[in-house]
Motif scaffolding. Sequence first.
Motif, short mmCIF file in Angstrom:
data_model
loop_
_atom_site.label_atom_id
_atom_site.label_comp_id
_atom_site.label_asym_id
_atom_site.label_seq_id
_atom_site.Cartn_x
_atom_site.Cartn_y
_atom_site.Cartn_z
N GLY A 1 -9.69 17.11 6.40
CA GLY A 1 -10.50 17.61 5.30
C GLY A 1 -10.68 16.58 4.20
O GLY A 1 -9.93 15.60 4.10
N LEU A 2 -11.67 16.81 3.35
CA LEU A 2 -11.92 15.90 2.24
C LEU A 2 -10.74 15.85 1.28
O LEU A 2 -10.39 14.78 0.77
CB LEU A 2 -13.19 16.33 1.49
CG LEU A 2 -14.50 16.25 2.27
CD1 LEU A 2 -15.66 16.68 1.38
CD2 LEU A 2 -14.73 14.84 2.79
N ALA A 3 -10.12 17.00 1.05
CA ALA A 3 -8.98 17.03 0.13
C ALA A 3 -7.84 16.16 0.65
O ALA A 3 -7.16 15.46 -0.11
CB ALA A 3 -8.51 18.46 -0.07
N GLU A 4 -7.64 16.18 1.97
CA GLU A 4 -6.59 15.36 2.57
C GLU A 4 -6.92 13.87 2.45
O GLU A 4 -6.04 13.05 2.15
CB GLU A 4 -6.43 15.76 4.04
CG GLU A 4 -5.24 15.10 4.73
CD GLU A 4 -5.06 15.62 6.15
OE1 GLU A 4 -4.37 14.94 6.93
OE2 GLU A 4 -5.61 16.68 6.47
N LEU A 5 -8.16 13.51 2.68
CA LEU A 5 -8.58 12.11 2.54
C LEU A 5 -8.45 11.66 1.09
O LEU A 5 -8.01 10.54 0.80
CB LEU A 5 -10.02 11.95 3.01
CG LEU A 5 -10.25 12.14 4.51
CD1 LEU A 5 -11.74 12.24 4.81
CD2 LEU A 5 -9.64 10.98 5.30
N ARG A 6 -8.82 12.55 0.19
CA ARG A 6 -8.72 12.26 -1.24
C ARG A 6 -7.27 12.04 -1.65
O ARG A 6 -6.95 11.08 -2.37
CB ARG A 6 -9.33 13.46 -1.98
CG ARG A 6 -9.29 13.45 -3.48
CD ARG A 6 -10.00 14.72 -3.91
NE ARG A 6 -9.83 15.06 -5.28
CZ ARG A 6 -10.24 16.20 -5.82
NH1 ARG A 6 -10.85 17.10 -5.06
NH2 ARG A 6 -10.06 16.45 -7.11
N ALA A 7 -6.36 12.88 -1.15
CA ALA A 7 -4.94 12.74 -1.47
C ALA A 7 -4.36 11.46 -0.89
O ALA A 7 -3.39 10.90 -1.43
CB ALA A 7 -4.18 13.95 -0.94
N ALA A 8 -4.96 10.96 0.19
CA ALA A 8 -4.49 9.74 0.82
C ALA A 8 -5.03 8.48 0.14
O ALA A 8 -4.71 7.37 0.56
CB ALA A 8 -4.87 9.73 2.30
N GLY A 9 -5.86 8.68 -0.90
CA GLY A 9 -6.34 7.55 -1.67
C GLY A 9 -7.79 7.17 -1.46
O GLY A 9 -8.27 6.18 -2.05
N ALA A 10 -8.54 7.92 -0.63
CA ALA A 10 -9.95 7.61 -0.43
C ALA A 10 -10.74 7.89 -1.70
O ALA A 10 -10.42 8.81 -2.47
CB ALA A 10 -10.51 8.44 0.72
N SER A 11 -11.79 7.11 -1.92
CA SER A 11 -12.67 7.29 -3.06
C SER A 11 -13.97 7.93 -2.59
O SER A 11 -14.28 7.93 -1.39
CB SER A 11 -12.97 5.95 -3.71
OG SER A 11 -13.79 5.16 -2.85
N PRO A 12 -14.78 8.46 -3.53
CA PRO A 12 -16.10 8.96 -3.12
C PRO A 12 -16.94 7.91 -2.41
O PRO A 12 -17.66 8.22 -1.46
CB PRO A 12 -16.72 9.38 -4.46
CG PRO A 12 -15.55 9.76 -5.31
CD PRO A 12 -14.48 8.78 -4.94
N ALA A 13 -16.82 6.65 -2.83
CA ALA A 13 -17.55 5.57 -2.15
C ALA A 13 -17.05 5.40 -0.73
O ALA A 13 -17.84 5.13 0.20
CB ALA A 13 -17.40 4.26 -2.93
N ASP A 14 -15.74 5.56 -0.53
CA ASP A 14 -15.19 5.48 0.83
C ASP A 14 -15.77 6.58 1.71
O ASP A 14 -16.07 6.35 2.89
CB ASP A 14 -13.66 5.61 0.79
CG ASP A 14 -12.98 4.43 0.13
OD1 ASP A 14 -13.52 3.31 0.19
OD2 ASP A 14 -11.89 4.64 -0.48
N ILE A 15 -15.90 7.77 1.15
CA ILE A 15 -16.45 8.90 1.92
C ILE A 15 -17.88 8.60 2.32
O ILE A 15 -18.28 8.84 3.48
CB ILE A 15 -16.36 10.21 1.11
CG1 ILE A 15 -14.91 10.54 0.76
CG2 ILE A 15 -17.01 11.36 1.89
CD1 ILE A 15 -14.00 10.72 1.95
N ARG A 16 -18.67 8.08 1.41
CA ARG A 16 -20.06 7.73 1.74
C ARG A 16 -20.09 6.73 2.90
O ARG A 16 -20.91 6.84 3.81
CB ARG A 16 -20.78 7.16 0.54
CG ARG A 16 -21.12 8.16 -0.56
CD ARG A 16 -22.08 7.56 -1.59
NE ARG A 16 -23.39 7.38 -0.99
CZ ARG A 16 -24.39 8.27 -1.10
NH1 ARG A 16 -24.22 9.38 -1.80
NH2 ARG A 16 -25.54 8.04 -0.52
N ALA A 17 -19.19 5.75 2.86
CA ALA A 17 -19.15 4.75 3.92
C ALA A 17 -18.72 5.39 5.24
O ALA A 17 -19.26 5.07 6.30
CB ALA A 17 -18.20 3.62 3.53
N MET A 18 -17.75 6.29 5.17
CA MET A 18 -17.25 6.94 6.38
C MET A 18 -18.32 7.76 7.09
O MET A 18 -18.33 7.86 8.32
CB MET A 18 -16.07 7.86 6.04
CG MET A 18 -14.80 7.15 5.67
SD MET A 18 -13.47 8.35 5.24
CE MET A 18 -12.21 7.25 4.60
#
Length: 293
Positions: free
Chosen positions: A273-290
């Motif tokens: 989930g996004l919350a899990e990725l966020r807690a692991a240190g991902a940024s909104p820019a990282d999500i866009r790239a993913m």
Amino acid sequence: MNAAARQNPVFRFAPSPNGPLHLGHALSALLNADMARGAGGRLLLRMEDIDLTRCTPEFEISALGDLEWLGLDFEQPVRRQSEHFPLYRKALDRLTALGLTYPAFMTRGEVRAFVRSEEEAGRSWPRDPDGAPLYPPLDKALSASERRERLETADRHAIRLDMEKALSLLGKPLTFVETGSGKVETLAADPAAWGDVVLWRSDAPSSYHLSVTIDDAKQGVTHVVRGRDLFHATAVHRLLQTLLDLPEPVYHHHRLLTDAQGRKLSKSDGDTGLAELRAAGASPADIRAMVGL
């Protein structure tokens, strides 16, 4: 493309709050926002929470937090389908008045047993675009008195659209405008492939097909941007729009994100989930790239 879609474009992101948002939701939400911005249009948020058992306020709060973190700004207020059941019922009553619905009593187990008996007898049984067997015609053939008796004795039932009768009211073949390939195309719509779809169930006072069609019209949505997994469902939505005299939006069915096995990401399968990725240190820019944006 109609004039409203060109002059006053309205986009919407419409998740179901029945689990954490994942990367597939991020792709759809971000793409809606990018396309709305590019068209100078509005961006709406709708919670498709007709499943009162699986959809919860906690999942909605989580989704709103994820979307805010991604930097997405939706018009307020958020529309919740659970607050508009009378509106969907009014549309259902209109279809019933046209003689296009009937009560359906067979359980999933009974449908499977019926189809198995047909196939064991050497008669193939049609399946919808998702692979589910079409609903048998037994309930549609009941007399008025038999239906009354079943309604009095059945524990629960659904209301289905009589597809054959509905299609008989059309004056011309159905089409829809699609831009998912990168160009504007007018494609044929084949609602018959779905058979007699459910419009109402005892445990959910509407269906996805009915509520999403009514909501898009009520909210003035001109551009429906959603995953490719809903491409074939567009045929049912175009049929309901035609029967109920509702406007036709432009459709854009985007690519799906898949896992290493090629399976579509899913909340029910516990995909990250996004919350899990966020807690692991991902940024909104990282999500866009993913998600490839």
